[in-house]
Design an enzyme around this catalytic site. Sequence first.
Site, PDB file in Angstrom:
ATOM      1  N   HIS A 147      28.865  40.500  32.005  1.00 18.34           N
ATOM      2  CA  HIS A 147      29.917  40.926  32.943  1.00 18.34           C
ATOM      3  C   HIS A 147      31.322  40.901  32.344  1.00 18.34           C
ATOM      4  O   HIS A 147      32.273  40.425  32.985  1.00 18.34           O
ATOM      5  CB  HIS A 147      29.862  40.048  34.193  1.00 18.34           C
ATOM      6  CG  HIS A 147      28.648  40.270  35.047  1.00 18.34           C
ATOM      7  ND1 HIS A 147      27.957  41.448  35.067  1.00 18.34           N
ATOM      8  CD2 HIS A 147      28.004  39.448  35.937  1.00 18.34           C
ATOM      9  CE1 HIS A 147      26.940  41.357  35.918  1.00 18.34           C
ATOM     10  NE2 HIS A 147      26.939  40.156  36.454  1.00 18.34           N
ATOM     11  N   HIS A 221      30.251  44.027  42.601  1.00 20.24           N
ATOM     12  CA  HIS A 221      29.326  42.898  42.646  1.00 20.24           C
ATOM     13  C   HIS A 221      29.343  42.125  43.972  1.00 20.24           C
ATOM     14  O   HIS A 221      29.372  40.892  43.984  1.00 20.24           O
ATOM     15  CB  HIS A 221      29.628  41.956  41.482  1.00 20.24           C
ATOM     16  CG  HIS A 221      28.453  41.158  41.003  1.00 20.24           C
ATOM     17  ND1 HIS A 221      27.835  40.192  41.775  1.00 20.24           N
ATOM     18  CD2 HIS A 221      27.779  41.176  39.834  1.00 20.24           C
ATOM     19  CE1 HIS A 221      26.851  39.646  41.094  1.00 20.24           C
ATOM     20  NE2 HIS A 221      26.787  40.228  39.900  1.00 20.24           N
ATOM     21  N   TYR A 223      27.837  40.340  47.222  1.00 21.89           N
ATOM     22  CA  TYR A 223      26.596  39.731  47.687  1.00 21.89           C
ATOM     23  C   TYR A 223      26.523  40.037  49.186  1.00 21.89           C
ATOM     24  O   TYR A 223      27.391  39.599  49.939  1.00 21.89           O
ATOM     25  CB  TYR A 223      26.617  38.210  47.523  1.00 21.89           C
ATOM     26  CG  TYR A 223      26.518  37.724  46.106  1.00 21.89           C
ATOM     27  CD1 TYR A 223      27.536  37.958  45.187  1.00 21.89           C
ATOM     28  CD2 TYR A 223      25.410  36.981  45.692  1.00 21.89           C
ATOM     29  CE1 TYR A 223      27.441  37.479  43.884  1.00 21.89           C
ATOM     30  CE2 TYR A 223      25.312  36.494  44.395  1.00 21.89           C
ATOM     31  CZ  TYR A 223      26.329  36.754  43.496  1.00 21.89           C
ATOM     32  OH  TYR A 223      26.247  36.272  42.211  1.00 21.89           O
ATOM     33  N   GLU A 352      23.792  46.608  42.375  1.00 17.86           N
ATOM     34  CA  GLU A 352      24.936  46.978  41.536  1.00 17.86           C
ATOM     35  C   GLU A 352      24.666  48.293  40.813  1.00 17.86           C
ATOM     36  O   GLU A 352      23.899  48.313  39.849  1.00 17.86           O
ATOM     37  CB  GLU A 352      25.170  45.875  40.493  1.00 17.86           C
ATOM     38  CG  GLU A 352      25.305  44.477  41.068  1.00 17.86           C
ATOM     39  CD  GLU A 352      24.915  43.388  40.058  1.00 17.86           C
ATOM     40  OE1 GLU A 352      25.386  43.433  38.909  1.00 17.86           O
ATOM     41  OE2 GLU A 352      24.120  42.500  40.427  1.00 17.86           O
TER      42      GLU A 352
HETATM   43  C1  GLA Z   1      24.200  39.758  37.894  1.00 12.57           C
HETATM   44  C2  GLA Z   1      23.171  39.350  36.905  1.00 12.57           C
HETATM   45  C3  GLA Z   1      22.575  38.065  37.319  1.00 12.57           C
HETATM   46  C4  GLA Z   1      23.637  37.005  37.495  1.00 12.57           C
HETATM   47  C5  GLA Z   1      24.635  37.480  38.498  1.00 12.57           C
HETATM   48  C6  GLA Z   1      25.780  36.512  38.612  1.00 12.57           C
HETATM   49  O1  GLA Z   1      23.687  40.299  39.010  1.00 12.57           O
HETATM   50  O2  GLA Z   1      22.172  40.319  36.730  1.00 12.57           O
HETATM   51  O3  GLA Z   1      21.664  37.634  36.350  1.00 12.57           O
HETATM   52  O4  GLA Z   1      24.266  36.763  36.278  1.00 12.57           O
HETATM   53  O5  GLA Z   1      25.138  38.721  38.134  1.00 12.57           O
HETATM   54  O6  GLA Z   1      25.354  35.220  38.847  1.00 12.57           O
END
Ligand code: GLA
Length: 388
Positions: A147, A221, A223, A352
Amino acid sequence: MVTKPHSLVCLLSSLITLFLALSCSSPPEENLSLKSSGGPAMSLTKEIFGYLPEGQAIEIYTLANSQGMKAKIMTYGATLVALEVPDKNGVSEDITLGHDHLEGYLKASPYFGATVGRYANRIAQAQFQLNGQTYHLAANDGPNHLHGGLKGFDKVIWQATPVKEKDWVGVHFSYFSPDGEEGYPGNLKVTVTYQLTSDNQLKILYEAETDKPTPINLTHHSYFNLHGQGKGNILDHLLMINADYFTPVDKQLIPTGEIKLVKGTPWDFTSPHPIGQRIQEVPGGYDHNYVLNKEEGELSLAARVFEPQSGRIMEIYTTEPGLQFYSGNFLDGSITGKAGRVYPKHSGFCLEPQHFPNSPNQPNFPSTILQPGEKYKSQTIFKFSVQK
Ligand code: GLA
């Protein structure tokens, strides 16, 4: 009857607000409310969200439409801090995990709502070769780069400009990433524009230009939990992913290079399945990139998520070739987020839109190299509706 001075003040201030709202020429920065002629009521306001330890102010913009949708986005990481979406009874709830205050994001955020770059997801061994040269990136996930590195685009301050159009309100963010930042070549000018539309779509448009060839892979990103953030887990959500293939990974979550059919595996979401139905068969839970069924560059349906209790539906459209499905496996209850809610394992999921992980080291994956003179453009839409 005598009018109390207090009510007079209220009346006066309401009149002033109304006047300012109607005079579109130069609305005050803090309250950018408007009612566009003939169009539905949309509003846009700006506040200070907090201060970084070094003293810089972080702004937060609130976009709202008349359907009960609201999006809050801050200049730190061009991060979506909250997303309120109505359920089947018209009751709006924040459906994204995150924090109430800036301090929370500085202390503990696994990329909650962030704009991720310069390269979202993993680059193996934190290095790649380009035009005969080896570039070394920050290793922040074991030996690998994740990231964008130690201080990726999720941890920088973006310059924001509010935008108001007839059917949407939005914020245009820009950031200048200097040559060599986190090990990447080239000065990169990058912009991210969020738009909230009158018909419940959150649109994100990414653009970038470079002066040296560089890999680039930007994503969003958030959630999500369509029950409402902090209200149980997401294992009962019905998920459809428009992909016949995915990219299997090794133990470090680096793609093996294989492009594998999902048919007959627990990765098959070509028809809707509860996220939790086969998750036990997937070591560690879902954290995989799907190869979307599409023509190159086309804006098309990538995924659809339905949560039956609230009736909320989220559809994702993107121009990207891939979609990382992450089932919140690393959440472990150690983070207390918005409204004091604790976030245990699987309390949120991420979808994502992106290019495939480790593409700079995988010649058989679509290229992520941006050349000088070219314009990087990518679009993702999160579209909300309900089913009774
Ligand atoms: C992404 C990655 C995961 C993790 C998250 C953050 O989605 O694919 O493995 O690193 O970000 O925790």
